[in-house]
Write a protein that holds these residues in place. Structure first.
Motif, PDB file in Angstrom:
ATOM      1  N   VAL A  71      11.737 -38.911  -0.592  1.00  0.00           N
ATOM      2  CA  VAL A  71      13.134 -38.699  -0.982  1.00  0.00           C
ATOM      3  C   VAL A  71      13.642 -37.352  -0.457  1.00  0.00           C
ATOM      4  CG1 VAL A  71      14.623 -38.244  -2.985  1.00  0.00           C
ATOM      5  CG2 VAL A  71      13.093 -40.213  -2.986  1.00  0.00           C
ATOM      6  N   LEU A  72      12.837 -36.307  -0.568  1.00  0.00           N
ATOM      7  CA  LEU A  72      13.266 -34.988  -0.106  1.00  0.00           C
ATOM      8  C   LEU A  72      13.444 -34.939   1.416  1.00  0.00           C
ATOM      9  CD1 LEU A  72      11.079 -32.743  -2.416  1.00  0.00           C
ATOM     10  CD2 LEU A  72      13.570 -32.895  -2.417  1.00  0.00           C
ATOM     11  N   VAL A  73      12.493 -35.524   2.143  1.00  0.00           N
ATOM     12  CA  VAL A  73      12.607 -35.523   3.609  1.00  0.00           C
ATOM     13  C   VAL A  73      13.794 -36.376   4.049  1.00  0.00           C
ATOM     14  CG1 VAL A  73      11.477 -36.263   5.746  1.00  0.00           C
ATOM     15  CG2 VAL A  73      10.199 -34.977   4.048  1.00  0.00           C
ATOM     16  N   LEU A  74      13.979 -37.520   3.414  1.00  0.00           N
ATOM     17  CA  LEU A  74      15.109 -38.380   3.763  1.00  0.00           C
ATOM     18  C   LEU A  74      16.444 -37.699   3.454  1.00  0.00           C
ATOM     19  CD1 LEU A  74      15.931 -41.148   4.856  1.00  0.00           C
ATOM     20  CD2 LEU A  74      15.886 -41.993   2.518  1.00  0.00           C
ATOM     21  N   GLY A 106      19.478 -28.622   4.226  1.00  0.00           N
ATOM     22  CA  GLY A 106      18.506 -29.530   4.833  1.00  0.00           C
ATOM     23  C   GLY A 106      17.133 -28.890   4.934  1.00  0.00           C
ATOM     24  N   CYS A 107      17.108 -27.628   5.322  1.00  0.00           N
ATOM     25  CA  CYS A 107      15.837 -26.902   5.435  1.00  0.00           C
ATOM     26  C   CYS A 107      15.156 -26.759   4.076  1.00  0.00           C
ATOM     27  CB  CYS A 107      16.079 -25.534   6.040  1.00  0.00           C
ATOM     28  SG  CYS A 107      14.626 -24.483   6.086  1.00  0.00           S
ATOM     29  N   TRP A 108      15.928 -26.464   3.048  1.00  0.00           N
ATOM     30  CA  TRP A 108      15.337 -26.289   1.724  1.00  0.00           C
ATOM     31  C   TRP A 108      14.760 -27.603   1.191  1.00  0.00           C
ATOM     32  CZ3 TRP A 108      13.966 -22.219  -1.213  1.00  0.00           C
ATOM     33  CH2 TRP A 108      14.376 -20.976  -0.772  1.00  0.00           C
ATOM     34  N   LEU A 109      15.435 -28.707   1.420  1.00  0.00           N
ATOM     35  CA  LEU A 109      14.904 -29.988   0.956  1.00  0.00           C
ATOM     36  C   LEU A 109      13.603 -30.336   1.660  1.00  0.00           C
ATOM     37  CD1 LEU A 109      18.209 -32.029   0.666  1.00  0.00           C
ATOM     38  CD2 LEU A 109      16.777 -31.222  -1.200  1.00  0.00           C
ATOM     39  N   ILE A 110      13.559 -30.143   2.955  1.00  0.00           N
ATOM     40  CA  ILE A 110      12.326 -30.428   3.697  1.00  0.00           C
ATOM     41  C   ILE A 110      11.240 -29.434   3.308  1.00  0.00           C
ATOM     42  CG2 ILE A 110      11.331 -30.505   6.013  1.00  0.00           C
ATOM     43  CD1 ILE A 110      14.036 -31.707   6.921  1.00  0.00           C
ATOM     44  N   MET A 111      11.602 -28.195   3.023  1.00  0.00           N
ATOM     45  CA  MET A 111      10.621 -27.208   2.576  1.00  0.00           C
ATOM     46  C   MET A 111       9.971 -27.625   1.266  1.00  0.00           C
ATOM     47  SD  MET A 111      10.145 -24.470   0.180  1.00  0.00           S
ATOM     48  CE  MET A 111      11.773 -24.386  -0.439  1.00  0.00           C
ATOM     49  N   TRP A 112      10.764 -28.146   0.313  1.00  0.00           N
ATOM     50  CA  TRP A 112      10.184 -28.579  -0.956  1.00  0.00           C
ATOM     51  C   TRP A 112       9.254 -29.773  -0.751  1.00  0.00           C
ATOM     52  CZ3 TRP A 112       9.515 -25.417  -4.553  1.00  0.00           C
ATOM     53  CH2 TRP A 112      10.447 -24.443  -4.854  1.00  0.00           C
TER      54      TRP A 112
END
Length: 132
Positions: A16-19, A52-58
């Motif tokens: 979900v976070l990467v998407l 976007g970077c923060w979501l992929i980071m999590w």
């Protein structure tokens, strides 16, 4: 090769976070492409780079933490670096664009600074500027 098996909740959270991060990047790219002026377009890459970077980071933090590698500090450091540098560079780029637009005599908001002269060029200054 070593296969990493994650719990279902971690796989779902990571997916979900990467998407979500990817969709935000796609929307930001579309905004960069479709918006008309520079002043409108400059916001789209900032959203891509930060949210976007923060979501992929999590997603990365969850993956490395659950897979047994311990807490992953490197994605967090990358995200913090991007979160600090993107707004600063965006402000500098916007100020430079406003300065140039004011000097060219375009209809943009007036300067609030008394330090730097931001008035349109006179005819002599414009002719001198175009020569050299």
């Amino acid at each position: 090769m070593n296969e990493i098996i994650l719990p279902l909740w971690a796989e779902v959270a990571i997916a979900v976070l990467v998407l979500a991060g990817s969709l935000i990047a796609l929307l930001g790219s579309l905004g960069l492409m479709r918006l008309k002026s520079y002043f409108e377009r400059v916001h789209a890459p900032s959203i891509i780079a930060t949210l976007g970077c923060w979501l992929i980071m999590w997603a990365l933090v969850i993956f490395f933490s659950v897979s047994g590698h311990g807490f992953a500090a490197h994605p967090l450091l990358i995200a913090v670096f991007i979160a600090v540098t993107v707004p600063i560079t965006t402000i500098f780029l916007m100020r430079a664009a406003l300065f140039r637009a004011r000097r060219a005599g375009r209809n943009v908001p007036p300067s609030v600074s008394g330090i730097v002269l931001n008035e349109p060029l006179t005819e002599e200054e414009a002719a001198q500027d175009s020569k050299g």
